[in-house]
Motif scaffolding. Structure first.
Motif, PDB file in Angstrom:
ATOM      1  N   SER A 277       0.845  -1.200   0.000  1.00 20.26           N
ATOM      2  CA  SER A 277       0.000   0.000   0.000  1.00 20.26           C
ATOM      3  C   SER A 277       0.876   1.243   0.000  1.00 20.26           C
ATOM      4  N   LEU A 278       0.356   2.308  -0.609  1.00 13.60           N
ATOM      5  CA  LEU A 278       1.064   3.575  -0.750  1.00 13.60           C
ATOM      6  C   LEU A 278       0.202   4.676  -0.142  1.00 13.60           C
ATOM      7  N   ALA A 279       0.784   5.462   0.765  1.00 10.36           N
ATOM      8  CA  ALA A 279       0.034   6.509   1.465  1.00 10.36           C
ATOM      9  C   ALA A 279       0.744   7.856   1.319  1.00 10.36           C
TER      10      ALA A 279
ATOM     11  N   ILE B 257       5.431  10.506   2.426  1.00 10.20           N
ATOM     12  CA  ILE B 257       5.034   9.356   1.630  1.00 10.20           C
ATOM     13  C   ILE B 257       5.388   8.097   2.414  1.00 10.20           C
ATOM     14  N   GLY B 258       4.504   7.117   2.392  1.00  9.28           N
ATOM     15  CA  GLY B 258       4.731   5.902   3.150  1.00  9.28           C
ATOM     16  C   GLY B 258       4.412   4.653   2.346  1.00  9.28           C
ATOM     17  N   LEU B 259       5.196   3.620   2.556  1.00  8.55           N
ATOM     18  CA  LEU B 259       4.992   2.318   1.917  1.00  8.55           C
ATOM     19  C   LEU B 259       4.815   1.259   3.002  1.00  8.55           C
ATOM     20  N   GLU B 260       3.901   0.349   2.773  1.00  8.35           N
ATOM     21  CA  GLU B 260       3.699  -0.758   3.706  1.00  8.35           C
ATOM     22  C   GLU B 260       3.538  -2.050   2.911  1.00  8.35           C
ATOM     23  N   LYS B 261       4.263  -3.080   3.341  1.00  2.41           N
ATOM     24  CA  LYS B 261       4.243  -4.342   2.603  1.00  2.41           C
ATOM     25  C   LYS B 261       4.208  -5.512   3.579  1.00  2.41           C
TER      26      LYS B 261
ATOM     27  N   PHE C 243       7.912   1.803   5.550  1.00  5.30           N
ATOM     28  CA  PHE C 243       8.947   2.795   5.255  1.00  5.30           C
ATOM     29  C   PHE C 243       8.272   4.137   4.995  1.00  5.30           C
ATOM     30  N   THR C 244       8.758   5.224   5.628  1.00  6.19           N
ATOM     31  CA  THR C 244       8.222   6.564   5.396  1.00  6.19           C
ATOM     32  C   THR C 244       9.352   7.544   5.137  1.00  6.19           C
ATOM     33  N   ASN C 245       9.052   8.543   4.331  1.00  2.00           N
ATOM     34  CA  ASN C 245       9.997   9.603   4.004  1.00  2.00           C
ATOM     35  C   ASN C 245       9.232  10.927   4.040  1.00  2.00           C
ATOM     36  N   GLU C 246       9.752  11.923   4.774  1.00  2.00           N
ATOM     37  CA  GLU C 246       9.018  13.182   4.947  1.00  2.00           C
ATOM     38  C   GLU C 246       9.940  14.368   4.736  1.00  2.00           C
ATOM     39  N   TYR C 247       9.373  15.421   4.106  1.00  2.00           N
ATOM     40  CA  TYR C 247      10.091  16.660   3.848  1.00  2.00           C
ATOM     41  C   TYR C 247       9.312  17.804   4.493  1.00  2.00           C
ATOM     42  N   ILE C 248      10.026  18.663   5.235  1.00  2.00           N
ATOM     43  CA  ILE C 248       9.373  19.695   6.030  1.00  2.00           C
ATOM     44  C   ILE C 248      10.016  21.048   5.738  1.00  2.00           C
TER      45      ILE C 248
END
Length: 227
Positions: free
Chosen positions: A119-121, A144-148, A164-169
């Motif tokens: 899934s992609l969030a 953005i987050g990925l779950e498997k 796995f998540t990656n965030e830009y602020i």
């Protein structure tokens, strides 16, 4: 996905070993969610930060301390044309400087897609933070987050999954801009449809535009339950 997981951990460990200004600690959290009628969902989170090592620290590297406690509440629309829109409030107590408080108002929009085997969030968020004797801080965030699942195509009860998540602020405070980047990876265990446990690593690079960039690595331990 497993390659991404291992490469992320390797990158975080190498980065932490190479930077002079950094912190390492543990970040436990409890997440509770429940439905408010048919159209709304409420999520609450209690999070603590315990610093185990920091360099520099008043000329004494390695001193541990309890840093802060966060409590937040987010209400999200989960049906209709406004699905994914949410707003909330966070209160933070800083223990390191005598118990001062921060107040934060949050607005967000999120959506996800279920694909074959994962899934992609996405989440877009703005927030405004207020603290005594300081200018208001404004932030614009994208995550953005990925779950498997690690077994099969769906996460079933009593099975493990990878996240796995990656965030830009982007940050604006007192008319000065800054930026922060986060990357987190964790392994979760789905006890049942309502209860999950997660543990992993959360890496953050703060104040990227300024010269005093700080690198933080947290060992995360999370409990999730929905009613």
């Amino acid at each position: 996905m497993r390659s991404i997981f291992y490469l992320t951990i390797l990158f975080i460990l190498i980065a932490q070993a190479g930077f002079a200004q950094n912190r390492f600690g543990i970040m436990p959290q409890i997440n509770i969610s429940f439905k408010l009628g048919d159209a709304w969902k409420v999520n609450s989170k209690l999070e603590n930060r315990q610093i185990l090592y920091q360099n520099p620290y008043d000329g004494i590297g390695g001193r541990a301390e309890f840093e802060r406690t966060d409590l937040d509440l987010i209400i999200t629309r989960n049906k209709g044309a406004l699905k994914g829109l949410g707003a909330g409030y966070l209160i933070r107590r800083y223990d390191a400087d005598g118990g001062s408080f921060l107040h934060r108002f949050i607005q967000q929009y999120s959506f996800s897609r279920q694909l074959t085997g994962w899934s992609l969030a996405h989440r877009f968020r703005t927030d405004q933070s207020f603290r005594n004797d300081e200018a208001t801080q404004y932030r614009l965030r994208y995550r953005i987050g990925l779950e498997k699942p690690l077994n099969g195509l769906e996460v079933d009860p009593q099975e493990f999954y990878l996240k796995f998540t990656n965030e830009y602020i982007g940050i604006l405070k007192d008319q000065v801009g800054n930026m922060e980047v986060r990357a987190a990876t964790s392994v979760g265990y789905n006890l049942n449809d309502n209860t999950q446990f997660e543990s992993g690593l959360d890496y953050r690079a703060e104040s990227l535009i300024r010269s005093d960039t700080e690198h933080l690595l947290w060992l995360t331990i999370g409990f999730y339950h929905s009613f």
